[in-house]
Motif scaffolding. Structure first.
Motif, PDB file in Angstrom:
ATOM      1  N   VAL A 223      26.686  25.276  85.736  1.00  0.00           N
ATOM      2  CA  VAL A 223      27.759  24.665  86.518  1.00  0.00           C
ATOM      3  C   VAL A 223      28.529  25.731  87.276  1.00  0.00           C
ATOM      4  N   VAL A 224      28.801  26.831  86.599  1.00  0.00           N
ATOM      5  CA  VAL A 224      29.550  27.916  87.229  1.00  0.00           C
ATOM      6  C   VAL A 224      28.669  28.707  88.191  1.00  0.00           C
ATOM      7  N   ASN A 225      27.490  29.099  87.750  1.00  0.00           N
ATOM      8  CA  ASN A 225      26.661  29.997  88.566  1.00  0.00           C
ATOM      9  C   ASN A 225      26.021  29.306  89.765  1.00  0.00           C
ATOM     10  N   PHE A 226      25.912  27.973  89.738  1.00  0.00           N
ATOM     11  CA  PHE A 226      25.460  27.241  90.913  1.00  0.00           C
ATOM     12  C   PHE A 226      26.637  26.737  91.749  1.00  0.00           C
ATOM     13  N   ARG A 227      27.846  27.187  91.392  1.00  0.00           N
ATOM     14  CA  ARG A 227      29.067  26.897  92.160  1.00  0.00           C
ATOM     15  C   ARG A 227      29.318  25.394  92.281  1.00  0.00           C
ATOM     16  N   LEU A 228      29.252  24.720  91.146  1.00  0.00           N
ATOM     17  CA  LEU A 228      29.430  23.275  91.108  1.00  0.00           C
ATOM     18  C   LEU A 228      30.754  22.876  90.468  1.00  0.00           C
ATOM     19  N   THR A 229      31.641  23.830  90.307  1.00  0.00           N
ATOM     20  CA  THR A 229      32.885  23.559  89.584  1.00  0.00           C
ATOM     21  C   THR A 229      33.772  22.540  90.292  1.00  0.00           C
ATOM     22  N   GLU A 230      33.707  22.478  91.611  1.00  0.00           N
ATOM     23  CA  GLU A 230      34.528  21.504  92.340  1.00  0.00           C
ATOM     24  C   GLU A 230      33.901  20.117  92.310  1.00  0.00           C
ATOM     25  N   GLN A 231      32.579  20.046  92.220  1.00  0.00           N
ATOM     26  CA  GLN A 231      31.901  18.753  92.234  1.00  0.00           C
ATOM     27  C   GLN A 231      31.789  18.122  90.845  1.00  0.00           C
ATOM     28  N   LEU A 232      31.744  18.957  89.800  1.00  0.00           N
ATOM     29  CA  LEU A 232      31.544  18.456  88.441  1.00  0.00           C
ATOM     30  C   LEU A 232      32.724  18.869  87.566  1.00  0.00           C
ATOM     31  N   SER A 233      33.614  17.929  87.336  1.00  0.00           N
ATOM     32  CA  SER A 233      34.858  18.243  86.616  1.00  0.00           C
ATOM     33  C   SER A 233      34.902  17.673  85.202  1.00  0.00           C
TER      34      SER A 233
END
Length: 351
Positions: A223-233
């Protein structure tokens, strides 16, 4: 007399230094000539932790252990797609590759046992247990022919990640469009009433941003390394993991056999268990750091209801039974024995 006598002395000094320089150069060239260099194709960026903290570290360990006789040269860019990397090494197009068994699930069905739900949350223990199981049950399996297995590792506990709500029950999963990879993840999503969307993790950002997906299966590290933190909360942590992923580090068998028996033994002294332990430790660090980061950023973490856990357990049991029934297709006589061994090794190593 002084000027005449100093001239030959000066010339002798130059000759002596030159001779010494040539000797050093010859020695250096002789040493380098003895080094056997193998190429490695790597499909993640040079700044990715797999490159910096696993592959580069292992390559340095190999060179140090062999006193420079064996060197690993990482290619500046991958030779093929991630899914092609087993074949790249098997055919000798490059010497060494790493990759994900799940990218060819039918070919590597024998290793599905390590990707089932509830396999564990200790990534180091899972990785080393997988290596031990491979050595005991799979090393002579025809599926793994023509390569030298240098190490294996696992992804770590898979998590149900969602963009707008907590997933804690089967009702929450109903009709949600969830990105997944591989047949085990696909079946889990379908059995829980959601809609599986097959896509590589690298496409998750685009699909989530375009609202093609409601959620996506990843480990917290991903989640972090694919930069999905804004999309997956929202993150549902399934005890023991919702699923797992398995990885390999392999070398072309012909290239491996060119090494002396002594150098083969030395290379394996920093590979095998040592590599799998390194892999697990680094992935565990990344997962722990991701968890801390996401909590600090205000992400919501949830636990599944007993009803959801029971449903996952039933699906898991049926998947294991179905996998074992098909054992002839992947050449394992006692698949449940292999699975039990893997689980026992994990339990012993995680204590």
């Amino acid at each position: 007399m002084t000027s005449v006598s100093s001239k030959p002395i000066f010339n002798k000094s130059i000759k002596a230094k030159a001779s010494l320089g040539v000797a050093v150069l010859v020695t250096s060239l002789s040493f380098n000539a003895q080094a056997t260099t193998f190429t490695l194709s790597n499909w993640v960026p040079p700044t990715h932790f797999i490159t910096t903290d696993i592959l580069n570290v292992w390559a340095e360990q190999v060179q140090t252990a062999t006193e420079g006789r064996v060197e690993i040269r990482m290619l500046p860019k991958p030779v093929g797609t991630p899914a092609q990397h087993w074949e790249l090494a098997r055919k000798g197009i490059v010497d060494i590759t790493w990759g994900n068994f799940t990218y060819e699930p039918d070919r590597f069905k024998s290793i599905w046992f390590a990707e089932m739900p509830f396999n564990g949350e200790d990534v180091e223990a899972s990785s080393v247990a997988l290596w031990d199981t491979y050595e005991k049950y799979l090393a002579s399996n025809p599926t793994y022919a023509d390569v030298k297995m240098l190490g294996v590792g696992v992804l770590g506990p898979g998590v149900i990640n969602h963009g707008s709500k907590a997933i804690v029950s089967t009702e929450d999963m109903a009709n949600q469009k969830i990105r997944m990879g591989g047949p085990i993840q696909k079946r889990l999503i379908e059995e829980l009433g959601a809609i599986p969307i097959a896509a590589p993790a690298t496409k998750a950002y685009e699909l989530l941003a375009g609202q093609v997906l409601d959620g996506s299966l990843h480990s917290l590290e991903s989640v972090v390394n694919f930069r999905l933190t804004e999309q997956l909360s929202h993150h549902t942590l399934i005890p023991g993991g919702f699923y797992d992923g398995t990885f390999f580090l392999i070398m072309n068998e012909g290239k491996w056999k060119r090494l002396s028996a002594a150098d083969q033994a030395t290379v394996m002294s920093v590979s095998g268990t040592v590599f799998s332990r390194l892999w697990g430790q680094v992935f565990q660090r990344e997962i722990d750091q991701a968890y801390a980061q996401l909590r600090e950023e205000g992400h919501q973490f949830s636990q599944p209801t007993e009803e959801l856990m029971a449903k996952i357990g039933l699906v898991r049991q049926q998947m294991i039974q179905d996998w074992a029934t098909e054992h002839d297709s992947y050449g394992i006589e006692q698949p449940l024995e292999m699975f039990d061994y893997y689980r026992q090794r994990y339990t012993d190593l995680s204590k």
